[in-house]
Design a protein around this motif. Structure first.
Motif, PDB file in Angstrom:
ATOM      1  N   UNK A   8      48.722 -32.392  21.446  1.00  0.00           N
ATOM      2  CA  UNK A   8      48.762 -31.573  22.401  1.00  0.00           C
ATOM      3  C   UNK A   8      47.243 -32.591  23.989  1.00  0.00           C
ATOM      4  N   UNK A   9      46.363 -33.088  23.032  1.00  0.00           N
ATOM      5  CA  UNK A   9      45.463 -34.179  23.712  1.00  0.00           C
ATOM      6  C   UNK A   9      46.294 -34.924  24.466  1.00  0.00           C
ATOM      7  N   UNK A  10      47.396 -35.545  23.692  1.00  0.00           N
ATOM      8  CA  UNK A  10      48.214 -36.642  24.641  1.00  0.00           C
ATOM      9  C   UNK A  10      49.233 -35.853  25.849  1.00  0.00           C
ATOM     10  N   UNK A  11      49.514 -34.435  25.851  1.00  0.00           N
ATOM     11  CA  UNK A  11      49.858 -33.802  26.369  1.00  0.00           C
ATOM     12  C   UNK A  11      49.772 -33.582  27.598  1.00  0.00           C
ATOM     13  N   UNK A  12      48.010 -33.120  27.582  1.00  0.00           N
ATOM     14  CA  UNK A  12      47.281 -32.495  28.498  1.00  0.00           C
ATOM     15  C   UNK A  12      46.864 -33.652  29.390  1.00  0.00           C
ATOM     16  N   UNK A  13      46.696 -35.119  29.164  1.00  0.00           N
ATOM     17  CA  UNK A  13      46.517 -36.628  29.682  1.00  0.00           C
ATOM     18  C   UNK A  13      47.092 -36.773  31.116  1.00  0.00           C
ATOM     19  N   UNK A  14      48.575 -36.969  30.040  1.00  0.00           N
ATOM     20  CA  UNK A  14      49.791 -37.230  30.662  1.00  0.00           C
ATOM     21  C   UNK A  14      50.038 -36.289  31.584  1.00  0.00           C
ATOM     22  N   UNK A  15      49.362 -34.899  31.626  1.00  0.00           N
ATOM     23  CA  UNK A  15      49.921 -33.973  33.068  1.00  0.00           C
ATOM     24  C   UNK A  15      48.653 -34.187  34.081  1.00  0.00           C
ATOM     25  N   UNK A  16      47.959 -34.837  33.330  1.00  0.00           N
ATOM     26  CA  UNK A  16      46.521 -35.103  34.320  1.00  0.00           C
ATOM     27  C   UNK A  16      46.283 -36.410  35.448  1.00  0.00           C
ATOM     28  N   UNK A  17      47.583 -37.078  34.836  1.00  0.00           N
ATOM     29  CA  UNK A  17      47.798 -38.480  34.720  1.00  0.00           C
ATOM     30  C   UNK A  17      47.598 -38.856  36.458  1.00  0.00           C
ATOM     31  N   UNK A  18      48.549 -37.631  37.002  1.00  0.00           N
ATOM     32  CA  UNK A  18      49.217 -37.547  38.646  1.00  0.00           C
ATOM     33  C   UNK A  18      49.871 -38.497  38.491  1.00  0.00           C
ATOM     34  N   UNK A  19      50.938 -38.993  37.777  1.00  0.00           N
ATOM     35  CA  UNK A  19      52.327 -39.885  38.539  1.00  0.00           C
ATOM     36  C   UNK A  19      53.159 -39.012  38.269  1.00  0.00           C
ATOM     37  N   UNK A  28      49.482 -36.650  44.650  1.00  0.00           N
ATOM     38  CA  UNK A  28      48.761 -37.169  45.420  1.00  0.00           C
ATOM     39  C   UNK A  28      48.200 -38.938  44.927  1.00  0.00           C
ATOM     40  N   UNK A  29      47.186 -38.742  45.533  1.00  0.00           N
ATOM     41  CA  UNK A  29      46.174 -39.544  45.403  1.00  0.00           C
ATOM     42  C   UNK A  29      45.705 -39.593  43.212  1.00  0.00           C
ATOM     43  N   UNK A  30      45.664 -40.612  42.804  1.00  0.00           N
ATOM     44  CA  UNK A  30      45.207 -41.289  41.715  1.00  0.00           C
ATOM     45  C   UNK A  30      43.690 -39.858  41.495  1.00  0.00           C
ATOM     46  N   UNK A  31      43.201 -38.838  40.769  1.00  0.00           N
ATOM     47  CA  UNK A  31      42.470 -38.382  40.870  1.00  0.00           C
ATOM     48  C   UNK A  31      41.342 -39.294  39.986  1.00  0.00           C
ATOM     49  N   UNK A  32      40.390 -39.457  40.674  1.00  0.00           N
ATOM     50  CA  UNK A  32      38.991 -40.671  39.168  1.00  0.00           C
ATOM     51  C   UNK A  32      37.913 -39.384  39.453  1.00  0.00           C
ATOM     52  N   UNK A  33      37.739 -38.380  39.789  1.00  0.00           N
ATOM     53  CA  UNK A  33      36.679 -37.137  40.304  1.00  0.00           C
ATOM     54  C   UNK A  33      36.573 -36.433  38.850  1.00  0.00           C
ATOM     55  N   UNK A  89      55.940 -48.021  44.467  1.00  0.00           N
ATOM     56  CA  UNK A  89      54.590 -47.573  44.923  1.00  0.00           C
ATOM     57  C   UNK A  89      53.606 -46.981  44.181  1.00  0.00           C
ATOM     58  N   UNK A  90      53.574 -46.352  43.665  1.00  0.00           N
ATOM     59  CA  UNK A  90      52.571 -46.217  42.377  1.00  0.00           C
ATOM     60  C   UNK A  90      51.208 -47.862  42.036  1.00  0.00           C
ATOM     61  N   UNK A  91      51.767 -48.968  41.122  1.00  0.00           N
ATOM     62  CA  UNK A  91      51.487 -50.074  41.066  1.00  0.00           C
ATOM     63  C   UNK A  91      51.435 -50.583  42.342  1.00  0.00           C
ATOM     64  N   UNK A  92      51.952 -50.616  43.830  1.00  0.00           N
ATOM     65  CA  UNK A  92      50.991 -51.298  44.391  1.00  0.00           C
ATOM     66  C   UNK A  92      50.125 -50.429  45.675  1.00  0.00           C
ATOM     67  N   UNK A  93      49.520 -49.137  44.401  1.00  0.00           N
ATOM     68  CA  UNK A  93      48.651 -48.876  45.324  1.00  0.00           C
ATOM     69  C   UNK A  93      49.123 -47.657  46.368  1.00  0.00           C
ATOM     70  N   UNK A  94      50.384 -47.150  46.067  1.00  0.00           N
ATOM     71  CA  UNK A  94      50.633 -46.692  46.732  1.00  0.00           C
ATOM     72  C   UNK A  94      50.782 -44.371  46.578  1.00  0.00           C
TER      73      UNK A  94
END
Lengths: 139, 108
Positions: free
Chosen positions: A67-78, A37-42, B20-25
């Protein structure tokens, strides 16, 4: 005639199916999909989630940074998460009722990641068994 | 609102999603599919392969972004300089309403 496409959590598939039957809709098609979904910034969602995941990490981990790094990559939403996609064919007047039922069955306290619903127009439908088309082919 | 369905080569999936991600989608849904195109599949000697694996990428966007996203996918999913058969297709269809389940609100 409308097509409702709903993307829901895998674990909520059963609840969604039950909710659809209660809403008077029995027919649907479902696939396994992956998505994001959208990148989370909340921070109000991200920070407690991060803490919870850190709490689940093995206690004998020597390198906490790893393990901190793993958690962050899990939540980076990509990364892509598994979801179930329902497509439901419905009469125009049933659409709000179905959407309400899906939303009610799928809202969780976690919030982000509960899914999306799309409504798209359908020009025609044909029932293969009888050959009838239009509204008569829905159910 | 529009639905963009792009059928691309599986090996191009990651690159398309990255661009797509770097393009904002960032939001996208991905399904593994099989299919054939105008060329009726691939013929290897006596054997026809007409269920060629592809990846279907679904993205819901606002009308104004359509050209931008199509441009990103076209540029990324193309192979070589001239493109090849099997690089894929993009379909765009209208979406009337969208809802976010977690908030119960309308809109993308």
């Amino acid at each position: 005639m409308k097509e409702i496409m709903a993307i829901v959590r895998m674990k909520r598939t059963g609840a969604t199916k039950r909710a659809l039957i209660e809403a008077g809709v029995a027919g649907f098609t479902a696939f396994k999909v992956t998505g994001r979904g959208k990148l989370l910034d909340h921070s109000e969602i991200n920070v407690p989630c991060k803490e919870k995941l850190m709490g689940m990490a093995a206690s004998d981990v020597i390198d906490r940074k790893e393990s901190e790094e793993q958690v962050v990559t899990f939540l980076d939403d990509k990364r892509m998460f598994p979801r179930r996609m329902f497509t439901i064919l419905a009469y125009d007047e049933d659409v709000p009722r179905i959407i309400e039922a899906i939303i009610k069955a799928n809202r969780t306290e976690r919030g982000a990641g509960d899914g999306k619903i799309f409504v798209t127009p359908v020009n025609n439908a044909v029932r293969v068994r009888t050959g009838e088309s239009g509204d008569a082919a829905i159910w | 609102m529009q639905f963009v369905r792009a059928i691309v080569r599986p090996e191009k999936k990651d690159e398309v999603l990255e661009n797509l991600s770097s393009g904002g989608f960032n939001a996208a849904t991905v399904v593994d599919v099989v299919g054939r195109g105008k060329q009726k599949g691939i013929r290897m000697g006596d054997i026809y392969y007409d269920e060629i694996p592809k990846t279907l990428i679904l993205v819901a966007i606002e009308d104004a972004d359509t050209d931008k996203i199509v441009d990103i996918i076209l540029r990324t999913a193309k192979t070589g300089t001239d493109g090849n058969f099997g690089d894929g297709k993009i379909f765009i269809s209208p979406v009337e309403e969208a809802y976010t389940i977690s908030k119960g609100t309308k809109g993308l």
